[in-house]
Scaffold this motif. Sequence first.
Motif, PDB file in Angstrom:
ATOM      1  N   LYS A 297       0.832  -1.203   0.000  1.00 37.91           N
ATOM      2  CA  LYS A 297       0.000   0.000   0.000  1.00 37.91           C
ATOM      3  C   LYS A 297       0.867   1.254   0.000  1.00 37.91           C
ATOM      4  O   LYS A 297       0.576   2.227  -0.714  1.00 37.91           O
ATOM      5  N   ILE A 298       1.946   1.240   0.773  1.00 39.57           N
ATOM      6  CA  ILE A 298       2.839   2.390   0.821  1.00 39.57           C
ATOM      7  C   ILE A 298       3.449   2.635  -0.561  1.00 39.57           C
ATOM      8  O   ILE A 298       3.505   3.770  -1.039  1.00 39.57           O
ATOM      9  N   ALA A 299       3.884   1.566  -1.216  1.00 36.77           N
ATOM     10  CA  ALA A 299       4.497   1.701  -2.537  1.00 36.77           C
ATOM     11  C   ALA A 299       3.498   2.215  -3.566  1.00 36.77           C
ATOM     12  O   ALA A 299       3.795   3.144  -4.336  1.00 36.77           O
ATOM     13  N   SER A 300       2.303   1.633  -3.599  1.00 38.86           N
ATOM     14  CA  SER A 300       1.321   2.026  -4.614  1.00 38.86           C
ATOM     15  C   SER A 300       0.840   3.457  -4.415  1.00 38.86           C
ATOM     16  O   SER A 300       0.722   4.226  -5.370  1.00 38.86           O
ATOM     17  N   ARG A 301       0.596   3.850  -3.160  1.00 34.49           N
ATOM     18  CA  ARG A 301       0.147   5.221  -2.917  1.00 34.49           C
ATOM     19  C   ARG A 301       1.244   6.236  -3.224  1.00 34.49           C
ATOM     20  O   ARG A 301       0.958   7.334  -3.713  1.00 34.49           O
ATOM     21  N   SER A 302       2.480   5.879  -2.967  1.00 33.58           N
ATOM     22  CA  SER A 302       3.593   6.781  -3.276  1.00 33.58           C
ATOM     23  C   SER A 302       3.655   7.069  -4.772  1.00 33.58           C
ATOM     24  O   SER A 302       3.818   8.225  -5.191  1.00 33.58           O
ATOM     25  N   ILE A 303       3.485   6.029  -5.582  1.00 27.30           N
ATOM     26  CA  ILE A 303       3.511   6.206  -7.033  1.00 27.30           C
ATOM     27  C   ILE A 303       2.295   6.995  -7.494  1.00 27.30           C
ATOM     28  O   ILE A 303       2.406   7.912  -8.322  1.00 27.30           O
ATOM     29  N   GLU A 304       1.122   6.655  -6.970  1.00 29.12           N
ATOM     30  CA  GLU A 304      -0.099   7.360  -7.375  1.00 29.12           C
ATOM     31  C   GLU A 304      -0.013   8.859  -7.060  1.00 29.12           C
ATOM     32  O   GLU A 304      -0.399   9.706  -7.879  1.00 29.12           O
ATOM     33  N   ILE A 305       0.481   9.177  -5.890  1.00 28.55           N
ATOM     34  CA  ILE A 305       0.601  10.584  -5.493  1.00 28.55           C
ATOM     35  C   ILE A 305       1.608  11.307  -6.373  1.00 28.55           C
ATOM     36  O   ILE A 305       1.363  12.434  -6.831  1.00 28.55           O
ATOM     37  N   LEU A 306       2.761  10.686  -6.631  1.00 31.41           N
ATOM     38  CA  LEU A 306       3.778  11.334  -7.462  1.00 31.41           C
ATOM     39  C   LEU A 306       3.258  11.555  -8.876  1.00 31.41           C
ATOM     40  O   LEU A 306       3.453  12.642  -9.453  1.00 31.41           O
ATOM     41  N   LEU A 307       2.586  10.569  -9.456  1.00 31.70           N
ATOM     42  CA  LEU A 307       2.065  10.717 -10.820  1.00 31.70           C
ATOM     43  C   LEU A 307       1.007  11.812 -10.882  1.00 31.70           C
ATOM     44  O   LEU A 307       0.920  12.549 -11.872  1.00 31.70           O
ATOM     45  N   ASN A 308       0.195  11.928  -9.853  1.00 33.78           N
ATOM     46  CA  ASN A 308      -0.804  12.998  -9.824  1.00 33.78           C
ATOM     47  C   ASN A 308      -0.129  14.370  -9.784  1.00 33.78           C
ATOM     48  O   ASN A 308      -0.591  15.306 -10.446  1.00 33.78           O
ATOM     49  N   CYS A 309       0.947  14.469  -9.039  1.00 34.94           N
ATOM     50  CA  CYS A 309       1.683  15.741  -8.989  1.00 34.94           C
ATOM     51  C   CYS A 309       2.337  16.052 -10.329  1.00 34.94           C
ATOM     52  O   CYS A 309       2.379  17.211 -10.757  1.00 34.94           O
ATOM     53  N   ILE A 310       2.835  15.020 -11.017  1.00 36.80           N
ATOM     54  CA  ILE A 310       3.494  15.219 -12.310  1.00 36.80           C
ATOM     55  C   ILE A 310       2.480  15.537 -13.406  1.00 36.80           C
ATOM     56  O   ILE A 310       2.658  16.490 -14.175  1.00 36.80           O
ATOM     57  N   GLU A 311       1.413  14.750 -13.467  1.00 37.03           N
ATOM     58  CA  GLU A 311       0.486  14.839 -14.597  1.00 37.03           C
ATOM     59  C   GLU A 311      -0.647  15.838 -14.378  1.00 37.03           C
ATOM     60  O   GLU A 311      -1.181  16.385 -15.351  1.00 37.03           O
ATOM     61  N   GLU A 312      -1.006  16.049 -13.132  1.00 37.79           N
ATOM     62  CA  GLU A 312      -2.154  16.922 -12.847  1.00 37.79           C
ATOM     63  C   GLU A 312      -1.759  18.173 -12.073  1.00 37.79           C
ATOM     64  O   GLU A 312      -2.633  18.930 -11.633  1.00 37.79           O
ATOM     65  N   SER A 313      -0.461  18.374 -11.887  1.00 33.51           N
ATOM     66  CA  SER A 313       0.040  19.488 -11.079  1.00 33.51           C
ATOM     67  C   SER A 313      -0.576  19.471  -9.679  1.00 33.51           C
ATOM     68  O   SER A 313      -0.917  20.509  -9.107  1.00 33.51           O
ATOM     69  N   GLY A 314      -0.745  18.260  -9.145  1.00 34.62           N
ATOM     70  CA  GLY A 314      -1.330  18.106  -7.817  1.00 34.62           C
ATOM     71  C   GLY A 314      -0.441  18.662  -6.725  1.00 34.62           C
ATOM     72  O   GLY A 314       0.779  18.783  -6.887  1.00 34.62           O
ATOM     73  N   THR A 315      -1.051  19.023  -5.608  1.00 37.14           N
ATOM     74  CA  THR A 315      -0.308  19.555  -4.469  1.00 37.14           C
ATOM     75  C   THR A 315       0.166  18.406  -3.568  1.00 37.14           C
ATOM     76  O   THR A 315      -0.249  17.260  -3.738  1.00 37.14           O
ATOM     77  N   ALA A 316       1.024  18.737  -2.619  1.00 39.83           N
ATOM     78  CA  ALA A 316       1.604  17.733  -1.730  1.00 39.83           C
ATOM     79  C   ALA A 316       0.525  17.014  -0.914  1.00 39.83           C
ATOM     80  O   ALA A 316      -0.447  17.611  -0.466  1.00 39.83           O
ATOM     81  N   VAL A 317       0.745  15.710  -0.733  1.00 39.25           N
ATOM     82  CA  VAL A 317      -0.169  14.865   0.042  1.00 39.25           C
ATOM     83  C   VAL A 317       0.661  14.119   1.084  1.00 39.25           C
ATOM     84  O   VAL A 317       1.774  13.677   0.800  1.00 39.25           O
ATOM     85  N   HIS A 318       0.115  13.965   2.287  1.00 39.25           N
ATOM     86  CA  HIS A 318       0.813  13.243   3.347  1.00 39.25           C
ATOM     87  C   HIS A 318      -0.130  12.203   3.940  1.00 39.25           C
ATOM     88  O   HIS A 318      -1.197  12.545   4.450  1.00 39.25           O
TER      89      HIS A 318
END
Length: 336
Positions: A297-318
């Motif tokens: 879960k940690i690995a998958s969420r880390s990738i999902e969050i990073l891709l959202n920041c790259i592709e959607e200009s998403g803000t930081a998530v914790h």
Amino acid sequence: MTIKDIARESGYSVGTVSRVLNNSEGVSEKARKKITEVVEKYHFQLNTNAKHLKKQRRDGIAIIIKGTQNMFFASMVEQMQGMIKQKNYDCIICYINEYDNELEYALQLCKDRQLLGILFLGSNEAHFRQHFSQMSVPCVLVTNSAKDLGYDNLSSVGTDDITAAKFAVEHLMSLGHRRIGVLGGKISVSAAAFLRYEGCKKAFSEHHVDFDPDIQYESAYFSISDGYYAMMRLLDKMPDLTAVFAMSDVMAVGAIRALHERGFRIPEDVSIIGFDGIDIGNYMIPCLTTIRQYREKIASRSIEILLNCIEESGTAVHETEPFSLVPGESVCRCSR
């Protein structure tokens, strides 16, 4: 009109605009629609020569791993690499020494490569406080928290290390153990070691059990061999211990070997509990009791969050993922 102009007007990153213009995968329909509208509005046409030059550059996502023998990280890297490749991004995997400066390494990597984002497995908070303002691409701390650092382009996904370590020590105490040794990392350079050390101290303090770090704490790399030698040193200082908390399963594996060589039975003479929940613990004799982090879960969420920041200009998530106690055969009630 340039790609940067399109990025500015559409609200998406240059990398996302480039992928839309090159008809690449890994872009949401929302982003593709918005960018296409801007392109059509200004009748933008991609320069084929520039496109050719762009293809020669290997844009990608970097994974920087601190420590070359950390099996917990190794299992996550394989999963992350697969997810990154599924999105048709290049994946750059970099192993550095556990006590190296990951931020200096990352900044130099950004100078050498056209990176879209970075995942950090293992980190020292001091390095990020000092130098992260120089980082322009989205990043994610994996297994450590960046919530208090306050950077818009730095997300984090991990476990509550303080609470989990406290739980591990309290589990030993619930079985009557009071002479407890701790094997961990160097707390001045490892965020995980520092937080787990804080959790240990809280457990001893709240249960009014004496804890002398000079005697009861032994630091080492998160590896089997260092766990072995650290356990030997701990036994020299604390020969009457009845239990050990190892801050990683690989340390626990090495410690079990050291205890065996010194003539201790596990768990009859010394109980030992690990941390991570990696597969090797299931095949130990005795089977290792451990604190499980949900690495998938940690690995998958880390990738999902990073891709959202790259592709959607998403803000930081914790995000903080749960942990659980995995009962094994390496812990029992104290008999002395």
